[in-house]
Design a protein around this motif. Sequence first.
Motif, mmCIF file in Angstrom:
data_model
loop_
_atom_site.group_PDB
_atom_site.id
_atom_site.type_symbol
_atom_site.label_atom_id
_atom_site.label_comp_id
_atom_site.label_asym_id
_atom_site.label_seq_id
_atom_site.Cartn_x
_atom_site.Cartn_y
_atom_site.Cartn_z
ATOM 1 N N LYS A 183 0.829 -1.199 0.000
ATOM 2 C CA LYS A 183 0.000 0.000 0.000
ATOM 3 C C LYS A 183 0.866 1.252 0.000
ATOM 4 O O LYS A 183 1.999 1.227 0.473
ATOM 5 C CB LYS A 183 -0.896 0.046 1.248
ATOM 6 N N GLU A 184 0.274 2.336 -0.490
ATOM 7 C CA GLU A 184 0.896 3.635 -0.367
ATOM 8 C C GLU A 184 0.392 4.234 0.950
ATOM 9 O O GLU A 184 -0.794 4.141 1.271
ATOM 10 C CB GLU A 184 0.442 4.520 -1.540
ATOM 11 N N ILE A 185 1.298 4.828 1.713
ATOM 12 C CA ILE A 185 0.929 5.439 2.992
ATOM 13 C C ILE A 185 1.509 6.853 3.043
ATOM 14 O O ILE A 185 2.335 7.221 2.208
ATOM 15 C CB ILE A 185 1.465 4.623 4.192
ATOM 16 N N ALA A 186 1.082 7.621 4.011
ATOM 17 C CA ALA A 186 1.662 8.953 4.176
ATOM 18 C C ALA A 186 1.629 9.361 5.641
ATOM 19 O O ALA A 186 0.739 8.955 6.401
ATOM 20 C CB ALA A 186 0.892 9.979 3.341
ATOM 21 N N VAL A 187 2.625 10.139 6.015
ATOM 22 C CA VAL A 187 2.662 10.735 7.358
ATOM 23 C C VAL A 187 2.956 12.226 7.169
ATOM 24 O O VAL A 187 3.865 12.593 6.431
ATOM 25 C CB VAL A 187 3.763 10.104 8.241
ATOM 26 N N ILE A 188 2.187 13.044 7.833
ATOM 27 C CA ILE A 188 2.465 14.483 7.829
ATOM 28 C C ILE A 188 3.103 14.835 9.165
ATOM 29 O O ILE A 188 2.608 14.442 10.228
ATOM 30 C CB ILE A 188 1.179 15.289 7.584
ATOM 31 N N VAL A 189 4.223 15.540 9.088
ATOM 32 C CA VAL A 189 4.936 15.946 10.300
ATOM 33 C C VAL A 189 5.010 17.468 10.296
ATOM 34 O O VAL A 189 5.123 18.095 9.241
ATOM 35 C CB VAL A 189 6.333 15.277 10.351
ATOM 36 N N ALA A 190 4.925 18.044 11.490
ATOM 37 C CA ALA A 190 5.060 19.501 11.610
ATOM 38 C C ALA A 190 6.257 19.804 12.502
ATOM 39 O O ALA A 190 6.543 19.073 13.448
ATOM 40 C CB ALA A 190 3.799 20.098 12.237
ATOM 41 N N ARG A 191 6.958 20.872 12.160
ATOM 42 C CA ARG A 191 8.097 21.306 12.976
ATOM 43 C C ARG A 191 8.039 22.834 13.063
ATOM 44 O O ARG A 191 7.966 23.511 12.043
ATOM 45 C CB ARG A 191 9.406 20.832 12.328
ATOM 46 N N ASN A 192 8.015 23.368 14.271
ATOM 47 C CA ASN A 192 8.033 24.822 14.407
ATOM 48 C C ASN A 192 9.471 25.312 14.599
ATOM 49 O O ASN A 192 10.406 24.509 14.691
ATOM 50 C CB ASN A 192 7.070 25.306 15.506
ATOM 51 N N ALA A 193 9.657 26.621 14.657
ATOM 52 C CA ALA A 193 11.013 27.173 14.710
ATOM 53 C C ALA A 193 11.735 26.800 16.006
ATOM 54 O O ALA A 193 12.965 26.747 16.058
ATOM 55 C CB ALA A 193 10.969 28.688 14.526
#
Lengths: 379, 379
Positions: A183-193
């Motif tokens: 399967k194709e999967i995805a993860v979204i990650v956030a990084r602040n300053a």
Amino acid sequence: MAKQISELKLGILGGGQLGRMLIQEAINYNLTTLVLDPDPDAPCKSIANKFECGSITDFDTVYNFGKKADIITIEIEKVNIEALEQLEKEGKVVFPQSRVIRLIQDKGVQKQFFKENDIPTAPFQLVNSKEDLLSTNFTYPYILKQRRDGYDGKGVMKINSIAEIENAFDAPSLIEELIDFDKEIAVIVARNANGDMKTFPMVEMEFNAEANLVEFLISPSTYPEDIQQRAEKIAINIASALNITGILAVEMFVTKDGNILVNELAPRPHNSGHQTIEGNYVSQFEQHLRSIFNLPLGDTRSINNAVMINLLGEKGHDGLAKYNGLEKIMAIDGVYVHLYGKKYTKPFRKMGHVTVVDQNRDHAIEKARYVQQTLKVIS
Amino acid sequence: MAKQISELKLGILGGGQLGRMLIQEAINYNLTTLVLDPDPDAPCKSIANKFECGSITDFDTVYNFGKKADIITIEIEKVNIEALEQLEKEGKVVFPQSRVIRLIQDKGVQKQFFKENDIPTAPFQLVNSKEDLLSTNFTYPYILKQRRDGYDGKGVMKINSIAEIENAFDAPSLIEELIDFDKEIAVIVARNANGDMKTFPMVEMEFNAEANLVEFLISPSTYPEDIQQRAEKIAINIASALNITGILAVEMFVTKDGNILVNELAPRPHNSGHQTIEGNYVSQFEQHLRSIFNLPLGDTRSINNAVMINLLGEKGHDGLAKYNGLEKIMAIDGVYVHLYGKKYTKPFRKMGHVTVVDQNRDHAIEKARYVQQTLKVIS
């Protein structure tokens, strides 16, 4: 940052649906939004505080636009990097940083970055022209990807035999081993300053073998915890190595033997995160704002099972958009409609999306199938 | 309706926060919004497709504005009714109907409507001037309400003794028996043109005895099921009797002996429904759109416990608004900020609201207290 979010001007390069959904969240913070897009009828047009019609790839246009903003962000990678570099030199805040956009604009450089940072990815080779394909020792079939300007499947082709090289892209490209993925999967990650990072739960794409396309996206994934944790760790590693400020979508494959390989990156809100608007405590759009304004990152946990369906223009329809079946799907509980404000439809144009939310995963999928069969964008 | 929602123009009389949140939902349906408001910096200004600065109480202004729309709605009752009647005569759709707005504009007529329709409400008497107060046989203390133009506590006073009559309103008013209530509650009901009706779960106001004011709103209520069902039934009865199209907020008291008395009505999105944005499957704003466009009504169930706090301008601050403590409250999970885009603050002005969502009711209330103590609107 001494000034408050409600006193700042956010410049957004690109005025499509991603910018539109970003602005929908920005409204809650009184954020002033300026948008630059070449289409005078772009989806952001009527909801940005100021909409400017102009090229996002032209140095002067981007530079002059950027001067008016306090923070500059993107909703598409294909922007003039030199203008962003100049703005950074003059002290403007550009998030994601121009060097990150530059790296990701070029799929060849992206792949080299994966290699240098021990990020698992499919074996690849860079080529300059189609002639180079004749001398590769990759076995057929393999994947050929243009290094620049590909999106939504454009700029990607499968080469099945030497006979097909004739019709291959004649541009700097990369060859990639064909992955036998589950399967194709995805993860979204956030990084602040500050360097704080948070991932959204991994999502999976449901592939319809009959139609030979990704049918919809399901959140959260039902892969074993171990695979989910590995995928999220990979996303964190990439965001750290890039030192990005903003959100980053990491598209990956789970191979049939349980390995994870990174496919590609998007340093901005992404189609694989649309379901976060209703499915998670914080949406990818609000999380992007929190990241770039160096605010505490929001709670990424899922609230419910969520299934997202892209609403594409029907084949054979070209003209003023109409939405057939809207009333029918609105009769179902947990169905959320997002039309992107595009006046004209054409075949496969992304005209909107629908998210279906349900406490029962199977029901959510069933409802999503019904939505997909019922709601049609015609002219 | 032959035309689709995405092809229609919605005219909104009033451009305050209610209109703003209505437009935030309308964006998802590509709905074209036209707004009329006398304040050139009204909260809707930058997000409406077309914003017109002008009086909502002037016949010509309202009439000419209404001619440009397909459907006309309100976000405040104090509008020119005669213009709406004329527009209806000429075939324009006005929802809620002008006759409903006319009835609700006058609290005296509202009370008579309750009486005629067996809707439980506190005993009352109409008076024309303060002289009439001298001849009433209501026992002190009682409540005096101006029949017109009162809102947010304005136009309401408590008369404790004959000596206070001197300072009473000298306008058509109503006297109401003082209710020894346990809590103030509210139910929002929606009714579309098909006659379909749905109520949101009953909410309660948490009163702070020390500060002598409503501190926040909690959803859902913890009153016994029986009381909740009675309150929802009352709301349904009122919407039926009014034959309203649109949403209707019904504010009520639960008396100490378990009776329910209707206080007053608002035929539009209402402060007591703000928490539906994150706390319920459908928000009051989307439900209003569904009602007036005669679409299927959405799922009103609660997703989570939700506590809503109004964000009022601090005492002693008058000028350009700043939001102190925003970063601190954003560090807490489940906290949703809604700033209304008002440039200037003044004491007690509604500048925004915050909704706290939590699976645990006590935690939600605790977090809401912290938000209330931490977030301040200053100049």
